[in-house]
Design an enzyme around this catalytic site. Structure first.
Site, PDB file in Angstrom:
ATOM      1  N   GLY A  15       0.875  -1.261  -0.096  1.00  8.97           N
ATOM      2  CA  GLY A  15       0.180  -0.066   0.221  1.00  8.97           C
ATOM      3  C   GLY A  15       0.810   1.402   0.156  1.00  8.97           C
ATOM      4  O   GLY A  15       0.303   2.447  -0.439  1.00  8.97           O
ATOM      5  N   GLU A  30       3.718   4.531   6.048  1.00 10.74           N
ATOM      6  CA  GLU A  30       2.490   3.510   5.858  1.00 10.74           C
ATOM      7  C   GLU A  30       1.445   4.178   5.085  1.00 10.74           C
ATOM      8  O   GLU A  30       1.210   5.552   5.028  1.00 10.74           O
ATOM      9  CB  GLU A  30       1.772   3.375   7.263  1.00 10.74           C
ATOM     10  CG  GLU A  30       2.288   1.892   7.756  1.00 10.74           C
ATOM     11  CD  GLU A  30       1.502   0.732   7.263  1.00 10.74           C
ATOM     12  OE1 GLU A  30       1.007   0.819   6.062  1.00 10.74           O
ATOM     13  OE2 GLU A  30       1.441  -0.289   7.826  1.00 10.74           O
ATOM     14  N   ASP A  88      -5.319   1.752  10.711  1.00 15.61           N
ATOM     15  CA  ASP A  88      -6.827   1.481  11.232  1.00 15.61           C
ATOM     16  C   ASP A  88      -6.978   1.268  12.737  1.00 15.61           C
ATOM     17  O   ASP A  88      -7.053   2.040  13.393  1.00 15.61           O
ATOM     18  CB  ASP A  88      -7.174   0.234  10.243  1.00 15.61           C
ATOM     19  CG  ASP A  88      -8.813  -0.023  10.272  1.00 15.61           C
ATOM     20  OD1 ASP A  88      -9.155   0.495  11.329  1.00 15.61           O
ATOM     21  OD2 ASP A  88      -9.162  -0.927   9.855  1.00 15.61           O
ATOM     22  N   PHE A 102     -13.948   2.061   4.807  1.00 13.29           N
ATOM     23  CA  PHE A 102     -13.023   1.425   4.068  1.00 13.29           C
ATOM     24  C   PHE A 102     -12.864   2.246   2.704  1.00 13.29           C
ATOM     25  O   PHE A 102     -13.513   2.711   1.916  1.00 13.29           O
ATOM     26  CB  PHE A 102     -13.439   0.009   3.577  1.00 13.29           C
ATOM     27  CG  PHE A 102     -12.240  -0.895   3.188  1.00 13.29           C
ATOM     28  CD1 PHE A 102     -11.535  -1.442   4.118  1.00 13.29           C
ATOM     29  CD2 PHE A 102     -12.177  -0.969   1.644  1.00 13.29           C
ATOM     30  CE1 PHE A 102     -10.485  -2.351   3.349  1.00 13.29           C
ATOM     31  CE2 PHE A 102     -11.106  -1.770   1.293  1.00 13.29           C
ATOM     32  CZ  PHE A 102     -10.276  -2.236   2.249  1.00 13.29           C
ATOM     33  N   VAL A 103     -11.318   2.582   2.538  1.00 12.45           N
ATOM     34  CA  VAL A 103     -11.000   3.335   1.461  1.00 12.45           C
ATOM     35  C   VAL A 103     -10.115   2.694   0.338  1.00 12.45           C
ATOM     36  O   VAL A 103      -9.367   1.672   0.834  1.00 12.45           O
ATOM     37  CB  VAL A 103     -10.520   4.724   1.887  1.00 12.45           C
ATOM     38  CG1 VAL A 103     -11.457   5.466   2.535  1.00 12.45           C
ATOM     39  CG2 VAL A 103      -9.270   4.562   2.617  1.00 12.45           C
ATOM     40  N   ASP A 154      -6.064  -1.153  -1.743  1.00  7.21           N
ATOM     41  CA  ASP A 154      -6.708  -1.889  -2.470  1.00  7.21           C
ATOM     42  C   ASP A 154      -7.985  -2.330  -1.851  1.00  7.21           C
ATOM     43  O   ASP A 154      -8.105  -2.277  -0.557  1.00  7.21           O
ATOM     44  CB  ASP A 154      -5.976  -3.080  -2.810  1.00  7.21           C
ATOM     45  CG  ASP A 154      -5.697  -4.071  -1.735  1.00  7.21           C
ATOM     46  OD1 ASP A 154      -5.346  -3.639  -0.561  1.00  7.21           O
ATOM     47  OD2 ASP A 154      -6.100  -5.191  -1.800  1.00  7.21           O
ATOM     48  N   ARG A 159      -5.561  -0.064  -6.578  1.00  8.28           N
ATOM     49  CA  ARG A 159      -4.477   0.612  -5.989  1.00  8.28           C
ATOM     50  C   ARG A 159      -3.852   1.906  -6.872  1.00  8.28           C
ATOM     51  O   ARG A 159      -3.409   2.741  -6.340  1.00  8.28           O
ATOM     52  CB  ARG A 159      -3.278  -0.413  -5.768  1.00  8.28           C
ATOM     53  CG  ARG A 159      -3.496  -1.250  -5.075  1.00  8.28           C
ATOM     54  CD  ARG A 159      -2.224  -2.092  -4.920  1.00  8.28           C
ATOM     55  NE  ARG A 159      -2.163  -3.459  -4.038  1.00  8.28           N
ATOM     56  CZ  ARG A 159      -2.052  -3.568  -2.664  1.00  8.28           C
ATOM     57  NH1 ARG A 159      -2.255  -2.558  -1.927  1.00  8.28           N
ATOM     58  NH2 ARG A 159      -2.286  -4.803  -2.276  1.00  8.28           N
TER      59      ARG A 159
HETATM   60  P1  IMP Z   1      -4.350  -1.771  11.095  1.00  5.39           P
HETATM   61  O1  IMP Z   1      -3.360  -2.762  11.503  1.00  5.39           O
HETATM   62  O2  IMP Z   1      -5.664  -2.315  11.614  1.00  5.39           O
HETATM   63  O3  IMP Z   1      -3.935  -0.827  11.454  1.00  5.39           O
HETATM   64  O4  IMP Z   1      -4.261  -1.969   9.580  1.00  5.39           O
HETATM   65  C1  IMP Z   1      -3.192  -1.662   8.709  1.00  5.39           C
HETATM   66  C2  IMP Z   1      -3.343  -2.135   7.064  1.00  5.39           C
HETATM   67  O5  IMP Z   1      -4.507  -2.591   6.942  1.00  5.39           O
HETATM   68  C3  IMP Z   1      -3.007  -0.922   6.261  1.00  5.39           C
HETATM   69  O6  IMP Z   1      -1.653  -1.190   5.962  1.00  5.39           O
HETATM   70  C4  IMP Z   1      -3.888  -1.414   5.142  1.00  5.39           C
HETATM   71  O7  IMP Z   1      -2.972  -2.472   4.162  1.00  5.39           O
HETATM   72  C5  IMP Z   1      -5.051  -2.356   5.573  1.00  5.39           C
HETATM   73  N1  IMP Z   1      -6.133  -1.083   5.878  1.00  5.39           N
HETATM   74  C6  IMP Z   1      -6.818  -0.634   6.624  1.00  5.39           C
HETATM   75  N2  IMP Z   1      -7.709   0.009   6.500  1.00  5.39           N
HETATM   76  C7  IMP Z   1      -7.808   0.116   5.088  1.00  5.39           C
HETATM   77  C8  IMP Z   1      -8.648   0.675   4.304  1.00  5.39           C
HETATM   78  O8  IMP Z   1      -9.420   1.465   4.449  1.00  5.39           O
HETATM   79  N3  IMP Z   1      -8.434   0.166   2.736  1.00  5.39           N
HETATM   80  C9  IMP Z   1      -7.599  -0.693   2.252  1.00  5.39           C
HETATM   81  N4  IMP Z   1      -6.701  -1.105   3.370  1.00  5.39           N
HETATM   82  C10 IMP Z   1      -6.826  -0.872   4.730  1.00  5.39           C
END
Ligand code: IMP
Length: 196
Positions: free
Chosen positions: A61, A116, A120, A169-170, A176, A182
């Site tokens: 990403g 990053e 999320d 979700f974006v 992606d 992407r």
């Molecule tokens: P976290 O561990 O929950 O913070 O997730 C981080 C990873 O989840 C990011 O590097 C993304 O690959 C994926 N991710 C989280 N939210 C989204 C979203 O809204 N769209 C796409 N990928 C996401």
């Protein structure tokens, strides 16, 4: 032939019009993203003045933000990449972090800035930062283009944040859904039928 910057007006490229039926709302335009990346680069230049800097991008990403952020810096910078598992092809965090590709660089005594695409829950980044800190670097800081509310509430240590966005979700600009979208130049939400 003189070399100029080609935009969508000059060459055909995938953008939101090409997938209009899938997109619900554009949250950030190409101009919004580029302007903010310029501001982040200026902050980073100030903070790391006189220090060597290693940018560590998190695949896949962060490819777009790494490309644009590194080129917005008016100084030398090294780049390396890690790949970790966080999401499958769905839209929820698995909570399980696993290294799929490790760094090629030894980070001992280096100033590391993890780049990053989005935070999320913050699980991925927290895990990555403690993993890198255990390798003896001079410092480890983090930069994310997007941050969702859950991460903003947690004590996730993020030094540079591009945009705080709603809990949706974006896709686009590196992000992606099932490996698609992407290559959009904007950040957008998807229409519900795409998930169906
Ligand atoms: P976290 O561990 O929950 O913070 O997730 C981080 C990873 O989840 C990011 O590097 C993304 O690959 C994926 N991710 C989280 N939210 C989204 C979203 O809204 N769209 C796409 N990928 C996401």
């Amino acid at each position: 032939m003189s070399v100029s910057r080609f935009g969508c007006d000059k060459l055909p490229c995938v953008d939101v019009e090409n997938v209009a039926a899938d997109v619900e709302k554009v949250l950030l335009t190409e101009a919004d993203i580029q302007r903010r990346i310029g501001e982040l680069a200026a902050e980073i230049e100030r903070d790391y003045e006189g220090l060597d800097l290693l940018l560590v991008g998190v695949l896949k990403g962060a490819v777009m933000i790494m490309a644009d952020l590194s080129r917005a810096l008016h100084r030398h910078v090294e780049t390396d990449w890690m790949a970790v598992s966080s999401y499958g092809s769905g839209t929820r965090s698995s909570g399980v972090v696993r290294i799929l590709k490790d760094l090629d660089t030894d980070v001992i005594h280096r100033h590391v800035l993890v780049v990053e695409d989005i935070i999320d829950t913050g699980l991925t980044l927290s895990w990555l930062v403690s993993n890198l800190r255990s390798r003896g670097p001079a410092s480890v800081e983090t930069c994310t283009l997007l941050r969702k509310p859950e991460a903003a509430k947690r004590p996730v240590d993020v030094r540079y944040v591009g945009f705080d966005i709603p809990n949706e979700f974006v896709v686009g600009y590196g992000l992606d859904y099932a490996e698609k979208y992407r290559n959009l130049r904007v950040v957008a939400t998807l229409a519900p039928h795409v998930y169906g």
